[in-house]
Design a protein around this motif. Structure first.
Motif, PDB file in Angstrom:
ATOM      1  N   LEU A   1     -72.910  30.070 -10.432  1.00 43.13           N
ATOM      2  CA  LEU A   1     -71.535  29.504 -10.057  1.00 43.13           C
ATOM      3  C   LEU A   1     -71.068  28.354 -11.329  1.00 43.13           C
ATOM      4  O   LEU A   1     -71.938  27.237 -11.262  1.00 43.13           O
ATOM      5  CB  LEU A   1     -71.527  28.774  -8.609  1.00 43.13           C
ATOM      6  N   VAL A   2     -69.959  28.390 -11.641  1.00 40.65           N
ATOM      7  CA  VAL A   2     -69.390  27.372 -12.319  1.00 40.65           C
ATOM      8  C   VAL A   2     -68.260  26.701 -11.494  1.00 40.65           C
ATOM      9  O   VAL A   2     -67.474  27.131 -11.319  1.00 40.65           O
ATOM     10  CB  VAL A   2     -69.235  27.756 -13.844  1.00 40.65           C
ATOM     11  N   VAL A   3     -68.704  25.446 -11.186  1.00 36.21           N
ATOM     12  CA  VAL A   3     -67.422  24.495 -10.475  1.00 36.21           C
ATOM     13  C   VAL A   3     -67.082  23.527 -11.652  1.00 36.21           C
ATOM     14  O   VAL A   3     -67.606  23.001 -12.159  1.00 36.21           O
ATOM     15  CB  VAL A   3     -68.166  23.654  -9.404  1.00 36.21           C
TER      16      VAL A   3
ATOM     17  N   GLU B   1     -63.076  19.013  -6.411  1.00 33.93           N
ATOM     18  CA  GLU B   1     -62.104  18.781  -5.267  1.00 33.93           C
ATOM     19  C   GLU B   1     -61.135  19.555  -4.759  1.00 33.93           C
ATOM     20  O   GLU B   1     -60.310  19.478  -3.702  1.00 33.93           O
ATOM     21  CB  GLU B   1     -61.240  17.296  -6.011  1.00 33.93           C
ATOM     22  N   HIS B   2     -60.716  20.435  -5.700  1.00 32.77           N
ATOM     23  CA  HIS B   2     -59.899  21.455  -5.430  1.00 32.77           C
ATOM     24  C   HIS B   2     -60.224  22.876  -5.319  1.00 32.77           C
ATOM     25  O   HIS B   2     -59.465  23.636  -5.148  1.00 32.77           O
ATOM     26  CB  HIS B   2     -58.596  21.359  -6.404  1.00 32.77           C
ATOM     27  N   SER B   3     -61.575  22.876  -5.050  1.00 31.83           N
ATOM     28  CA  SER B   3     -62.016  24.155  -4.974  1.00 31.83           C
ATOM     29  C   SER B   3     -62.944  24.223  -3.597  1.00 31.83           C
ATOM     30  O   SER B   3     -63.367  23.644  -3.227  1.00 31.83           O
ATOM     31  CB  SER B   3     -63.437  24.457  -5.955  1.00 31.83           C
ATOM     32  N   GLU B   4     -62.047  25.484  -3.209  1.00 35.51           N
ATOM     33  CA  GLU B   4     -62.715  25.828  -1.844  1.00 35.51           C
ATOM     34  C   GLU B   4     -64.077  26.316  -1.713  1.00 35.51           C
ATOM     35  O   GLU B   4     -64.678  25.818  -0.667  1.00 35.51           O
ATOM     36  CB  GLU B   4     -61.799  26.863  -1.130  1.00 35.51           C
ATOM     37  N   ILE B   5     -64.524  26.971  -2.753  1.00 38.12           N
ATOM     38  CA  ILE B   5     -65.981  27.305  -2.799  1.00 38.12           C
ATOM     39  C   ILE B   5     -67.118  26.117  -2.886  1.00 38.12           C
ATOM     40  O   ILE B   5     -67.630  26.089  -2.152  1.00 38.12           O
ATOM     41  CB  ILE B   5     -65.866  28.247  -4.212  1.00 38.12           C
TER      42      ILE B   5
ATOM     43  N   ILE C   1     -53.718  26.481 -17.713  1.00 40.74           N
ATOM     44  CA  ILE C   1     -54.177  27.236 -16.542  1.00 40.74           C
ATOM     45  C   ILE C   1     -55.197  26.800 -15.908  1.00 40.74           C
ATOM     46  O   ILE C   1     -55.989  25.660 -16.411  1.00 40.74           O
ATOM     47  CB  ILE C   1     -54.957  28.522 -17.467  1.00 40.74           C
ATOM     48  N   HIS C   2     -55.002  26.900 -14.660  1.00 37.19           N
ATOM     49  CA  HIS C   2     -56.046  25.986 -13.712  1.00 37.19           C
ATOM     50  C   HIS C   2     -57.044  27.274 -13.231  1.00 37.19           C
ATOM     51  O   HIS C   2     -56.730  28.013 -12.257  1.00 37.19           O
ATOM     52  CB  HIS C   2     -55.172  25.271 -12.487  1.00 37.19           C
ATOM     53  N   VAL C   3     -58.201  26.669 -13.242  1.00 38.17           N
ATOM     54  CA  VAL C   3     -59.235  27.523 -12.660  1.00 38.17           C
ATOM     55  C   VAL C   3     -60.172  26.258 -12.112  1.00 38.17           C
ATOM     56  O   VAL C   3     -60.677  25.581 -12.792  1.00 38.17           O
ATOM     57  CB  VAL C   3     -60.035  28.540 -13.659  1.00 38.17           C
ATOM     58  N   VAL C   4     -60.405  26.281 -10.830  1.00 41.30           N
ATOM     59  CA  VAL C   4     -61.438  25.525 -10.104  1.00 41.30           C
ATOM     60  C   VAL C   4     -62.860  25.804 -10.267  1.00 41.30           C
ATOM     61  O   VAL C   4     -63.797  24.960  -9.952  1.00 41.30           O
ATOM     62  CB  VAL C   4     -60.778  24.923  -8.906  1.00 41.30           C
ATOM     63  N   ALA C   5     -63.108  27.053 -10.004  1.00 45.75           N
ATOM     64  CA  ALA C   5     -64.623  27.554  -9.878  1.00 45.75           C
ATOM     65  C   ALA C   5     -64.662  29.078 -10.413  1.00 45.75           C
ATOM     66  O   ALA C   5     -63.684  29.808 -10.262  1.00 45.75           O
ATOM     67  CB  ALA C   5     -64.994  27.427  -8.555  1.00 45.75           C
ATOM     68  N   VAL C   6     -65.935  29.531 -11.012  1.00 45.59           N
ATOM     69  CA  VAL C   6     -66.046  30.705 -11.322  1.00 45.59           C
ATOM     70  C   VAL C   6     -67.394  31.162 -10.654  1.00 45.59           C
ATOM     71  O   VAL C   6     -68.380  30.322 -10.649  1.00 45.59           O
ATOM     72  CB  VAL C   6     -66.156  30.797 -13.049  1.00 45.59           C
TER      73      VAL C   6
END
Lengths: 159, 64
Positions: B37-39, B43-47, A37-42
């Motif tokens: 916010l948890v990053v 590199e792959h996060s638009e946020i 599962i890929h999540v990049v930010a929350v």
């Protein structure tokens, strides 16, 4: 990498009340422990009680799998949205926006709680406003935090 | 209230454990913040890109 266009989507996950940040931390831990599962930010917006937003390139099915494994995460809201829809959460509006000189406010915290006052000055950077109590004989300026007042009546020019 | 004890860096908005920000080195911390916010993968996060965050970690969205 350049200016590549990502296809990330934003999903909303319903959480137990007041566990939003715990859920965000747990998602981070779980994502690091596995690779399916890929999540990049929350994001946990202050304004959105009972939800966290996850940014992911994956499908909703993957996020549903994720929710199954996270305590206090309850369900995924049907459908995904684009980042542009949630961008406003990232740059919170200053609490003093909408307050102008002459606005009548009620103080809702601190020693002057319950008093009505007229706004005399606004410091947007510090998010503070200086007010004068309505019913006081002598005008004494009091500086309060922007979020410790409630707007009662806007001044004429603000509409 | 757990939030009151957690401090964030006024410079980079990073959640800080201890007396100084490990990234900025500054002791300019704030206990008064909102939004979280948890990053995980900057590199792959638009946020993360939108907010110019290049390091993974936990951040506050708003710091006073």
């Amino acid at each position: 990498m350049g200016m590549s266009e990502y296809q990330n989507k934003i999903y909303a996950i319903k959480t137990t009340a007041k566990q939003e940040r715990t859920v965000a931390d747990n998602i981070e831990r779980l994502i690091r422990e596995q690779s399916d599962i890929h999540v990049v930010a929350v994001i946990v917006p202050e304004e959105l009680k009972g939800y966290v937003l996850v940014e992911s390139p994956g499908s909703i099915a993957r996020i549903e799998q994720l929710v199954e494994m996270i305590p206090h995460a309850r369900a995924v809201v049907r459908g995904a949205t684009a980042l542009s829809e949630v961008e406003h959460f990232l740059v919170p509006k200053p609490v003093v926006s909408g307050i102008t000189e002459g606005t009548i406010v009620e103080i809702i915290a601190g020693p002057f709680k319950g008093e009505k006052a007229v706004v005399k000055r606004i410091d947007v950077g510090k998010e503070e406003i200086t007010v004068e109590l309505y019913e006081s004989m002598v005008p004494i300026p009091i500086t309060v935090r922007g979020d410790s007042v409630r707007v009662v009546e806007r001044s004429e020019e603000a509409g | 209230m757990r939030r009151k004890q957690i401090r964030v860096c006024r410079e980079c908005h990073r959640v800080v454990e201890g007396e100084a920000c490990t990234i900025c080195g500054t002791a300019n911390l704030s206990e008064d913040w909102a939004g979280y916010l948890v990053v995980i993968d900057p590199e792959h996060s638009e946020i993360a890109q939108k907010l110019r965050i290049t390091l993974p970690g936990r951040y506050a969205l708003k710091v006073r």
